[in-house]
Design an enzyme around this catalytic site. Sequence first.
Site, PDB file in Angstrom:
ATOM      1  N   ASP A 167       0.825  -1.204   0.000  1.00 38.25           N
ATOM      2  CA  ASP A 167       0.000   0.000   0.000  1.00 38.25           C
ATOM      3  C   ASP A 167       0.861   1.257   0.000  1.00 38.25           C
ATOM      4  O   ASP A 167       2.091   1.201   0.112  1.00 38.25           O
ATOM      5  CB  ASP A 167      -0.924   0.000   1.215  1.00 38.25           C
ATOM      6  CG  ASP A 167      -1.923  -1.145   1.172  1.00 38.25           C
ATOM      7  OD1 ASP A 167      -2.387  -1.474   0.061  1.00 38.25           O
ATOM      8  OD2 ASP A 167      -2.218  -1.720   2.245  1.00 38.25           O
ATOM      9  N   TYR A 212       7.058  -9.926   6.708  1.00 37.65           N
ATOM     10  CA  TYR A 212       6.983  -8.478   6.915  1.00 37.65           C
ATOM     11  C   TYR A 212       7.658  -8.120   8.237  1.00 37.65           C
ATOM     12  O   TYR A 212       7.716  -8.924   9.180  1.00 37.65           O
ATOM     13  CB  TYR A 212       5.525  -8.008   6.963  1.00 37.65           C
ATOM     14  CG  TYR A 212       4.844  -7.949   5.620  1.00 37.65           C
ATOM     15  CD1 TYR A 212       4.790  -6.758   4.893  1.00 37.65           C
ATOM     16  CD2 TYR A 212       4.235  -9.072   5.076  1.00 37.65           C
ATOM     17  CE1 TYR A 212       4.150  -6.693   3.669  1.00 37.65           C
ATOM     18  CE2 TYR A 212       3.597  -9.020   3.851  1.00 37.65           C
ATOM     19  CZ  TYR A 212       3.560  -7.823   3.150  1.00 37.65           C
ATOM     20  OH  TYR A 212       2.937  -7.763   1.931  1.00 37.65           O
TER      21      TYR A 212
END
Length: 491
Positions: free
Chosen positions: A140, A246
């Site tokens: 994003d 992540y």
Amino acid sequence: MEKETINSSPKKTTTTTTQKLNDKEYLSTLSKDELINLIVQENEKKQQQSKNIFKNNGVENTEGKKKKKNRNKQSNINFDKCYKRHVAFKLSYVGWPFFGFAAQDCSEETIENYLIKAFLKTSLIPDIKTANYFKSGRTDKGVSAYGQVISLYVRSNLKEGEGIIPPKDQSGGPISNRTKSNKTELTKNNDNEKARKGNKKSIEDDEELPYIKMLNGVLPPEIRILAWAPVPFHFNARFSTLSRTYKYFFNPNGLDLNLMKEASKLYLGEHNYINFCKIDVNVKSFMRVILQFDIEKVENSELYVATIKGFAFLWHQIRCMMAVLFLIGQKKANISLITQLLDTNKTITKPPYEMASEVPLVLFDCGYDDIDFIYESSVQEKTVESMFGVYNDYLIKTEVNRLIRSTLKNTEPTTTSKIPQPITNITNPITSPTLSTTSTSTSTSTTTTTTTETNEINSINIGEKRKHSIAESEKELEEEGNEHKHKHNKN
């Protein structure tokens, strides 16, 4: 008869149109229609001459220049005659200045848009639609990455090896079916591409194109190609991914880290994460598997980092998971909240929490089987230098912020028991006001002087002092007026 004689004269037929227009005697013999035709012929001749001049000098209109420029970009490359190779690229990027990874119609400031432009500019692909392009995942807006992976077909300098695709002739047959003359033409075409613009040395037949150097030379410094690897034809950067890792950085101030570490273990395993994501109507299942969730201190830093590994993730899933952990670390929510939100059979109301920031989130790694990425040592130092420039910019901004914060923290606040009132309507801040008691010869001058002095006193006194001074001034003014009146009556 005279007119016909002139037109049929050999001397007149050999003259140019310009000469005829300058011959008054000849023009006087022509009719109106003949004059018009003669002028039209002269104008057409001048227009043709102008076009020839522009063409010879290389002067064209703006639209023509753009078309010619676009044609010349790949004018020396015929991709139908070039070998291609299926390649996976590993890249990193600082996502803060961009509007996400995936290309968008509303903005060109995306990582993917810059990547596609780089592949086109370096003539590694003819267009993205025919390049069999895939990405491991999309991040994003504001999210960064160290281990993002993409795969596509790119132009190759080699004729054999892993992922090599031979060119096809016009009939669609393989290169082995081409005639000798066509093979010779293909060899010349590849030879012309050995030395690219900016390369001092030509590329040997057994050397692959310097993909990293070519791409990093046209990409912004925030986006870097780290490595590449030849991959088999069945490889897909998205569907061949076995896991994604992540990292999320955060400041531990005000957080109970032991509670957060205990709560994070509740995420492990397969769960329905519908309460930990932003709903996407295209998603059919919200079941996801978390393989790892660790919270550790960053080496040589006051920050901590959460490492989350899973097969795949939902939209904003990690940011929602971290937001709930922060609520628990701040002791605004109980650890049992995670268990309750993961149990979709219970009709629990989702708490109104603010999603964690996207800035600390990094796509750290994408896991694959049997892929050995090639890190070119010749360009790795330049990549590190380029990344240091980005790091240095943000380091300076951090130190500026640190200076302001530390200075303000060490400054003792000033405490006052009484807040002074502001001074207004100052007519002359330099001259000290004095009250004159001197009587003037006339009533008008006396009244003017005392009125001015009274106004000056009113302008500099505040609070109770102002009221007291005004009362005294009025009293003195009244006494002075009475004295002046008494003298006047006596006279």
